[in-house]
Design an enzyme around this catalytic site. Structure first.
Site, PDB file in Angstrom:
ATOM      1  N   SER A 183       0.844  -1.184   0.000  1.00  0.00           N
ATOM      2  CA  SER A 183       0.000   0.000   0.000  1.00  0.00           C
ATOM      3  C   SER A 183       0.890   1.250   0.000  1.00  0.00           C
ATOM      4  O   SER A 183       1.712   1.407  -0.888  1.00  0.00           O
ATOM      5  CB  SER A 183      -0.953  -0.055   1.190  1.00  0.00           C
ATOM      6  OG  SER A 183      -1.988   0.873   1.026  1.00  0.00           O
ATOM      7  N   ASP A 259     -18.498 -12.983 -14.732  1.00  0.00           N
ATOM      8  CA  ASP A 259     -17.758 -14.058 -14.060  1.00  0.00           C
ATOM      9  C   ASP A 259     -17.218 -15.092 -15.040  1.00  0.00           C
ATOM     10  O   ASP A 259     -16.129 -15.643 -14.869  1.00  0.00           O
ATOM     11  CB  ASP A 259     -18.663 -14.731 -13.008  1.00  0.00           C
ATOM     12  CG  ASP A 259     -17.915 -15.672 -12.081  1.00  0.00           C
ATOM     13  OD1 ASP A 259     -16.691 -15.838 -12.263  1.00  0.00           O
ATOM     14  OD2 ASP A 259     -18.541 -16.242 -11.169  1.00  0.00           O
ATOM     15  N   ASP A 262     -13.395 -15.402 -17.727  1.00  0.00           N
ATOM     16  CA  ASP A 262     -12.092 -16.061 -17.582  1.00  0.00           C
ATOM     17  C   ASP A 262     -12.203 -17.569 -17.781  1.00  0.00           C
ATOM     18  O   ASP A 262     -11.242 -18.302 -17.553  1.00  0.00           O
ATOM     19  CB  ASP A 262     -11.466 -15.736 -16.221  1.00  0.00           C
ATOM     20  CG  ASP A 262     -12.372 -16.098 -15.055  1.00  0.00           C
ATOM     21  OD1 ASP A 262     -13.263 -16.957 -15.221  1.00  0.00           O
ATOM     22  OD2 ASP A 262     -12.200 -15.526 -13.961  1.00  0.00           O
ATOM     23  N   ASP A 266     -16.884 -18.899 -10.934  1.00  0.00           N
ATOM     24  CA  ASP A 266     -16.431 -19.276  -9.590  1.00  0.00           C
ATOM     25  C   ASP A 266     -16.470 -18.101  -8.618  1.00  0.00           C
ATOM     26  O   ASP A 266     -15.887 -18.148  -7.540  1.00  0.00           O
ATOM     27  CB  ASP A 266     -14.996 -19.827  -9.663  1.00  0.00           C
ATOM     28  CG  ASP A 266     -14.020 -18.806 -10.251  1.00  0.00           C
ATOM     29  OD1 ASP A 266     -14.483 -17.751 -10.740  1.00  0.00           O
ATOM     30  OD2 ASP A 266     -12.806 -19.055 -10.222  1.00  0.00           O
ATOM     31  N   ILE A 268     -15.039 -15.310  -9.099  1.00  0.00           N
ATOM     32  CA  ILE A 268     -13.830 -14.499  -9.253  1.00  0.00           C
ATOM     33  C   ILE A 268     -13.710 -14.057 -10.700  1.00  0.00           C
ATOM     34  O   ILE A 268     -13.730 -14.890 -11.620  1.00  0.00           O
ATOM     35  CB  ILE A 268     -12.569 -15.305  -8.861  1.00  0.00           C
ATOM     36  CG1 ILE A 268     -12.641 -15.730  -7.392  1.00  0.00           C
ATOM     37  CG2 ILE A 268     -11.307 -14.486  -9.125  1.00  0.00           C
ATOM     38  CD1 ILE A 268     -11.472 -16.603  -6.959  1.00  0.00           C
ATOM     39  N   ASP A 402      -9.232  -5.323  -4.862  1.00  0.00           N
ATOM     40  CA  ASP A 402      -8.594  -4.464  -3.865  1.00  0.00           C
ATOM     41  C   ASP A 402      -9.512  -3.304  -3.494  1.00  0.00           C
ATOM     42  O   ASP A 402      -9.388  -2.225  -4.046  1.00  0.00           O
ATOM     43  CB  ASP A 402      -7.272  -3.947  -4.432  1.00  0.00           C
ATOM     44  CG  ASP A 402      -6.532  -3.025  -3.469  1.00  0.00           C
ATOM     45  OD1 ASP A 402      -7.142  -2.561  -2.487  1.00  0.00           O
ATOM     46  OD2 ASP A 402      -5.355  -2.765  -3.698  1.00  0.00           O
ATOM     47  N   HIS A 461      -7.011  -5.890  -0.526  1.00  0.00           N
ATOM     48  CA  HIS A 461      -5.892  -4.966  -0.434  1.00  0.00           C
ATOM     49  C   HIS A 461      -4.739  -5.614   0.339  1.00  0.00           C
ATOM     50  O   HIS A 461      -4.895  -5.889   1.528  1.00  0.00           O
ATOM     51  CB  HIS A 461      -6.357  -3.687   0.251  1.00  0.00           C
ATOM     52  CG  HIS A 461      -5.354  -2.579   0.191  1.00  0.00           C
ATOM     53  ND1 HIS A 461      -4.827  -2.123  -0.993  1.00  0.00           N
ATOM     54  CD2 HIS A 461      -4.782  -1.842   1.162  1.00  0.00           C
ATOM     55  CE1 HIS A 461      -3.973  -1.141  -0.740  1.00  0.00           C
ATOM     56  NE2 HIS A 461      -3.923  -0.958   0.556  1.00  0.00           N
TER      57      HIS A 461
END
Ligand SMILES: *[C@@H]1O[C@H](CO)[C@@H](O)[C@H](O)[C@H]1NC(C)=O
Ligand SMILES: *[C@@H]1O[C@H](CO)[C@@H](O)[C@H](O)[C@H]1NC(C)=O
Ligand SMILES: *[C@@H]1O[C@H](CO)[C@@H](O)[C@H](O)[C@H]1NC(C)=O
Ligand SMILES: *[C@@H]1O[C@H](CO)[C@@H](O)[C@H](O)[C@H]1NC(C)=O
Ligand SMILES: *[C@@H]1O[C@H](CO)[C@@H](O)[C@H](O)[C@H]1NC(C)=O
Ligand SMILES: *[C@@H]1O[C@H](CO)[C@@H](O)[C@H](O)[C@H]1NC(C)=O
Ligand SMILES: *[C@@H]1O[C@H](CO)[C@@H](O)[C@H](O)[C@H]1NC(C)=O
Ligand SMILES: *[C@@H]1O[C@H](CO)[C@@H](O)[C@H](O)[C@H]1NC(C)=O
Length: 535
Positions: A183, A259, A262, A266, A268, A402, A461
């Site tokens: 960060s 979703d 990719d 899932d 993600i 993030d 993050h």
């Protein structure tokens, strides 16, 4: 002292130093024997093994140590109006490596967890308070030299003075120097490579808060988009405010739209930049309801999920990553409060005032950030040629969800820092932009020879989140799930610096012993029918 051969995760021969008889006496003697420029030794103590030690300042009251070590607390006068408080943790069993650590937000808090992690892997670690105590930016007010400590000087001096302490204690200089931070700590690592390229041989810079004026300006405009005007009061009655339950609807719609991009549904979105989220489908048909968007809410989403452009159409900062809002903690990002990082930076560093009205926050404020540019925080050309040419290696990583990291520091109730941590976020897209900018500045087709960026699908993050977000990145040593450079990005950096073996991928760990291979930009993470691979 005995000097033996190494026991590290790398095949390289390296000095191992085990302090001979009575490390405690040798440690305590430093109180009298250390004489360093502009530096006062405040306290020297010896920790016999795993223990809890008291810490100074408002950030936390205690810290954990895991291995026997000598702890040196000191203060460096950086100017007549500024000072950096710092600590060196010197383990009995030392592998000849120095490690500097960074900070977070606009603080102010020594990275004790990072020191514990580093010393558990036998680095001699140094951490500083970045020139002021606590997570608030108030000490910047009327103190430009405190801003300079924050912007570039604290980490440089922790390296300069820290290395002298290491040499005095072990009787030999550190063979290699590392830096680890996330960060603001990632920004500090980037700044070190640019401004002080001789300070570190290897830099691990997570989720870097580079482009700090634009980052804090972009955050301000996102808070503004949902009606936030006040750093201490949540404006939940604003017509553009989006309540947590409605964010869940938004998030579900984003996953529905993106979703599968990719290759696997899932939860993600491996590459959020592939997602062209169209929010209009959520607009309320009849009257307002709790599961559809009003006009002002739709407008807010369009602002949040669009890149921030300047008056001439130039990119100021990339958009919020679709999918990041699915992080349960994202609700606090959009909690209706005008975030403290932007508020403190504008009030205390840019405008030099105690009170400011953020109601009309806009592009003019960001232009002012650039114009004043406190501490020269923005003034770099991203020219890493000197760092590269002297053999430096730079490893960076960024979670693709993030929005926020759960507060893990043990803050004292009196400090307001918890709120600050709950409100920060940095778009991972920005790390790709930084990568491309460095490539452009250096005029090379690839940075692979000295700089690698790992993008981590699902991660929040710095750490946490879904997917496989633990890969030894620190600051918590618990993130070192598999103690090997295939799975530990810090050990991988060591292998690169000392053995010339660059990390091609990093394997992260998640819940239930799941693993996922993280790819280095610009290689993408793709599902091949049975697992995610880097293509
Ligand atoms: C990791 O490996 C190092 C040696 O490289 C060792 O000293 C350390 O104890 C190990 N840590 C864990 C948690 O296994
Ligand atoms: C640092 O500054 C303080 C306060 O001005 C002063 O008391 C101290 O002597 C200085 N220390 C050094 C080493 O210059
Ligand atoms: C030094 O540390 C010890 C142990 O924590 C503590 O008892 C002592 O008060 C400290 N001294 C100073 C000057 O801070
Ligand atoms: C010590 O302070 C003086 C005056 O502020 C400065 O010129 C000098 O560079 C400092 N030395 C170190 C090692 O920081
Ligand atoms: C803030 O005020 C101090 C004096 O109180 C001055 O030295 C400094 O330059 C000012 N900073 C800005 C950004 O105006
Ligand atoms: C802040 O500015 C807004 C718009 O300019 C104004 O309506 C509001 O009254 C101001 N608030 C305070 C506390 O001055
Ligand atoms: C982990 O395993 C437990 C026990 O089998 C299961 O209940 C849980 O759903 C699993 N978690 C995930 C995220 O797969
Ligand atoms: C996917 O990649 C893995 C790892 O490289 C490999 O073992 C597997 O056979 C591949 N699956 C398919 C369907 O290609």
């Amino acid at each position: 002292m005995a000097r033996l051969l190494p026991l590290v995760a790398t095949a390289v021969l390296f000095p191992l130093c085990i302090l001979a008889a009575d490390p405690s006496a040798r440690c305590l003697a430093l109180q009298q024997t250390l004489h360093l420029e502009n530096t006062t030794i405040l306290n020297v103590t010896y920790a016999d093994g795993p223990t809890i030690v008291a810490t100074p300042g408002v950030c936390q009251s205690t810290a954990s140590t895991s291995v026997p070590l000598c702890r040196v607390q000191f203060v460096i006068n950086t100017t007549s109006t500024s000072a950096v408080h710092a600590e060196a943790w010197l383990p009995d069993t030392w592998f000849g490596r120095f490690m500097g650590t960074g900070n977070g937000g606009v603080g102010g808090c020594i990275d004790y967890q990072g020191l514990d992690y580093g010393t558990s892997l036998h680095f001699a670690g140094v951490g500083s308070d970045n020139g002021h105590d606590g997570a608030s930016g108030l000490p910047f007010l009327n103190h430009p030299e405190v801003i300079n400590d924050f912007a570039f000087r604290a980490v440089h001096l922790e390296a300069v003075i820290g290395k002298q302490i290491v040499q005095a204690y072990y009787g030999t200089p550190a063979a290699k120097s590392y830096y680890m931070g996330c960060s603001t700590g990632g920004r500090q690592g980037t700044t070190a490579a640019l401004k002080f390229p001789a300070d570190f041989d290897g830099i691990l810079a997570g989720s870097p808060a580079t482009d700090f004026n634009h980052l804090s300006g972009w955050l301000g405009l996102m808070y503004h988009a949902i009606g936030a005007t006040d750093p201490s009061i949540a404006n939940v009655d604003s017509p553009s405010f989006i309540p947590p339950a409605l964010w869940e609807v938004v998030s579900a719609e984003i996953l529905r739209q993106c979703d599968a991009l990719d290759g696997l549904v899932d939860g993600i979105i491996a590459e959020p930049d592939d997602c062209d989220f169209l929010p209009d489908i959520l607009v309320c048909e009849g009257g307002p309801s709790s599961s559809c968007l009003t006009g002002p809410q739709l407008l807010a989403l369009k602002i949040i999920y669009s890149p921030l452009l300047g008056t001439d159409g130039e990119l100021i900062y990339p958009r919020y990553s679709p999918g990041a809002e699915a992080n349960p903690l994202a609700a606090s990002v959009f909690g209706g409060v005008f975030g403290q990082i932007t508020a403190d930076w504008e009030r205390y560093a840019v405008l030099n005032v105690t009170e400011h009205n953020f109601t009309d926050f806009g592009l003019a404020d960001i232009a002012r950030f650039d114009e004043v540019n406190p501490g020269g925080i923005e003034s770099f050309e991203l020219d890493m040629s000197e760092f590269r040419d002297r053999g430096g290696k730079f490893v960076t990583y960024h979670g693709r969800r993030d929005p926020v990291r759960p507060p893990t520091f043990n803050y004292s109730p009196a400090s307001a820092s918890l709120l600050m941590h709950a409100l920060q976020l940095i778009s991972s897209t920005h790390s790709k932009i930084v990568y491309d900018r460095i490539t452009h500045t250096l005029g090379t087709p690839s940075l692979d020879g000295f700089y690698r960026l790992f993008l981590v699908p699902g991660m929040s993050h710095c750490y946490g989140g879904i997917g496989a977000p633990a890969f030894g990145q620190g600051p918590d040593k618990a993130l070192n799930v598999v103690n090997a450079s295939s799975h530990n990005i810090l050990l991988a950096l060591v292998d690169w610096v000392e053995g010339g073996v660059a990390p091609a991928t990093i394997i992260g760990s998640g819940v239930n012993d799941t693993e996922r291979t993280h790819c280095r930009y610009p290689i993408e993470s793709k599902f091949n029918g049975s697992t995610f691979v880097c293509l």
